[in-house]
Design a protein around this motif. Structure first.
Motif, PDB file in Angstrom:
ATOM      1  N   ALA A 155       0.818  -1.212   0.000  1.00  0.00           N
ATOM      2  CA  ALA A 155       0.000   0.000   0.000  1.00  0.00           C
ATOM      3  C   ALA A 155       0.853   1.264   0.000  1.00  0.00           C
ATOM      4  O   ALA A 155       0.339   2.368   0.223  1.00  0.00           O
ATOM      5  N   ASN A 156       2.170   1.090  -0.261  1.00  0.00           N
ATOM      6  CA  ASN A 156       3.111   2.204  -0.350  1.00  0.00           C
ATOM      7  C   ASN A 156       3.244   2.953   0.974  1.00  0.00           C
ATOM      8  O   ASN A 156       3.400   4.175   1.005  1.00  0.00           O
ATOM      9  N   LEU A 159      13.748   2.364  -0.330  1.00  0.00           N
ATOM     10  CA  LEU A 159      15.036   2.315   0.371  1.00  0.00           C
ATOM     11  C   LEU A 159      14.864   1.488   1.643  1.00  0.00           C
ATOM     12  O   LEU A 159      14.046   1.825   2.501  1.00  0.00           O
ATOM     13  N   ILE A 160      15.651   0.405   1.740  1.00  0.00           N
ATOM     14  CA  ILE A 160      15.538  -0.525   2.859  1.00  0.00           C
ATOM     15  C   ILE A 160      16.812  -0.503   3.696  1.00  0.00           C
ATOM     16  O   ILE A 160      17.925  -0.588   3.159  1.00  0.00           O
ATOM     17  N   PRO A 172      19.136   2.630 -10.074  1.00  0.00           N
ATOM     18  CA  PRO A 172      18.195   1.654  -9.506  1.00  0.00           C
ATOM     19  C   PRO A 172      16.919   2.304  -8.995  1.00  0.00           C
ATOM     20  O   PRO A 172      16.895   3.493  -8.679  1.00  0.00           O
ATOM     21  N   ARG A 173      15.877   1.490  -8.905  1.00  0.00           N
ATOM     22  CA  ARG A 173      14.611   1.944  -8.337  1.00  0.00           C
ATOM     23  C   ARG A 173      14.458   1.527  -6.876  1.00  0.00           C
ATOM     24  O   ARG A 173      13.638   2.087  -6.160  1.00  0.00           O
ATOM     25  N   ALA A 174      15.221   0.529  -6.458  1.00  0.00           N
ATOM     26  CA  ALA A 174      15.164   0.080  -5.067  1.00  0.00           C
ATOM     27  C   ALA A 174      16.581  -0.185  -4.580  1.00  0.00           C
ATOM     28  O   ALA A 174      17.417  -0.707  -5.323  1.00  0.00           O
ATOM     29  N   LEU A 198       9.528   8.679  -1.054  1.00  0.00           N
ATOM     30  CA  LEU A 198      10.309   7.465  -0.923  1.00  0.00           C
ATOM     31  C   LEU A 198       9.614   6.494   0.013  1.00  0.00           C
ATOM     32  O   LEU A 198       9.159   6.868   1.104  1.00  0.00           O
ATOM     33  N   LEU A 199       9.490   5.243  -0.417  1.00  0.00           N
ATOM     34  CA  LEU A 199       8.982   4.191   0.455  1.00  0.00           C
ATOM     35  C   LEU A 199      10.162   3.648   1.254  1.00  0.00           C
ATOM     36  O   LEU A 199      11.136   3.160   0.689  1.00  0.00           O
TER      37      LEU A 199
END
Length: 326
Positions: A38-39, A157-158, A80-82, A185-186
């Motif tokens: 759900a972002n 971003l994790i 990159p996207r993630a 940003l998620l």
């Protein structure tokens, strides 16, 4: 959610889950996956071995593949996207194996840029077009400064094993990376414990995130048995020798506080005929990795380590853990 099929994941991910006989999510997966889909940014505090990697990997793969299906693929090189940030190469290698399991069918490209490998190899890894970067913060900063990677299209971003990442060097590098990403940003932060640095992150960058504590976070596993042994006059070795003489089916890992203590213990073990491996931060990275793989596969029964091996690594065959210095 009672099964993975309830999440509404894309068909290729669901196929892989079925192929691997993964039906029911763990608690952290059940609570994290719907939020990320759900972002919504998340903080997941859960015990080691609870399935945190899959909790963020599945939403990342689903989201990026959905963007591609909507006609919005990644087209720029080295953009990159993630990004998944990890504290060590060993943890990065472990996560890469999980991602590879799913990207075989869900066709997304993962590139690694981990500390402990030559910079030139990292430079080669981040050329071309790819969707996901798996990296240590220091290596990302090196590549950013040389303009070899661009973060202007990062959407996820994790921070994985965040409490192991938050010494002063990691902290400044991580902040620089977050600031280089777009504002929208998620974010995901995952850790087994909350130390002062992680709490600072939660209060600032993750202030608006959904914070999830699993029921087992901060607790020991039910199958763990602990023993406290008395050491007289600082003579640890006779006590340890008696413990090691007790046979175990699986491996034994012994933790020391410092490299010097690790060396002294290694000397005692060698003099007394024990076969063991060393695993610590100042070793040659190739040798360290080879030793760890032997221990993981069961070819080595005894591993001596500093706290480098204390968190985040997945080893099935450990039956005994000894804290030699407390």
């Amino acid at each position: 959610m009672s099964t993975f099929s309830d999440f509404g994941l894309i068909a290729s991910l669901q196929r892989t889950l079925n192929d691997k006989n993964l039906k029911k999510p763990t608690e952290v997966q059940e609570r994290i996956i719907p939020l990320m889909l759900a972002n919504k940014s998340v903080v997941g505090i859960a015990e080691t071995g609870s399935g945190k990697t899959l909790a963020y990997a599945l939403p990342i793969l689903h989201t990026l593949k959905a963007l591609e299906a909507q006609g919005n693929p990644v087209t720029q090189e080295a953009t990159p996207r993630a990004i998944i940030m990890v504290p060590t190469r060993e943890l990065g290698d472990q996560i890469a194996k999980v991602l590879k399991t799913f990207t075989h069918d869900t066709r997304l490209r993962v590139r690694s840029a981990l500390g402990g490998v030559p910079l030139e190899q990292a430079r080669r890894n981040v050329t071309g077009v790819f969707e996901i970067l798996l990296a240590t913060p220091g290596r990302i900063v090196q590549l950013m400064k040389q303009k070899l990677i661009h973060l202007d299209d990062v959407q996820i971003l994790i921070y994985d094993e965040a409490d192991q990442m938050m010494d002063e060097n990691f902290k400044s590098d991580s902040n620089m990376i977050a600031e280089a990403c777009p504002d929208e940003l998620l974010l995901g932060l995952f850790s087994a414990t909350v130390n002062e640095s992680v709490q600072e992150l939660m209060d600032n960058l993750f202030a608006k995130a959904n914070v999830i504590y699993t029921a087992g976070s901060g607790k020991t596993v039910k199958t763990l048995t602990t023993r406290n042994l008395t050491v007289k006059d600082g003579e640890r070795w006779p006590v340890l020798a008696r413990v090691l003489d007790q046979p175990m089916e699986g491996g034994t890992i012994i933790f020391t506080n410092t490299r010097e203590q690790c060396d002294r213990l290694a000397k005692m073990l060698t003099e007394n005929g024990f076969h063991f491996g060393l695993y610590r931060g100042d070793m040659d990275k190739v040798e360290r990795r080879r030793t760890f793989e032997k221990f993981r596969k069961g070819d080595l029964d005894l591993l001596i380590s500093t706290d480098l091996a204390s968190r985040g690594l997945d080893v099935d065959n450990i039956d005994r853990v000894i804290n030699y210095h407390l």
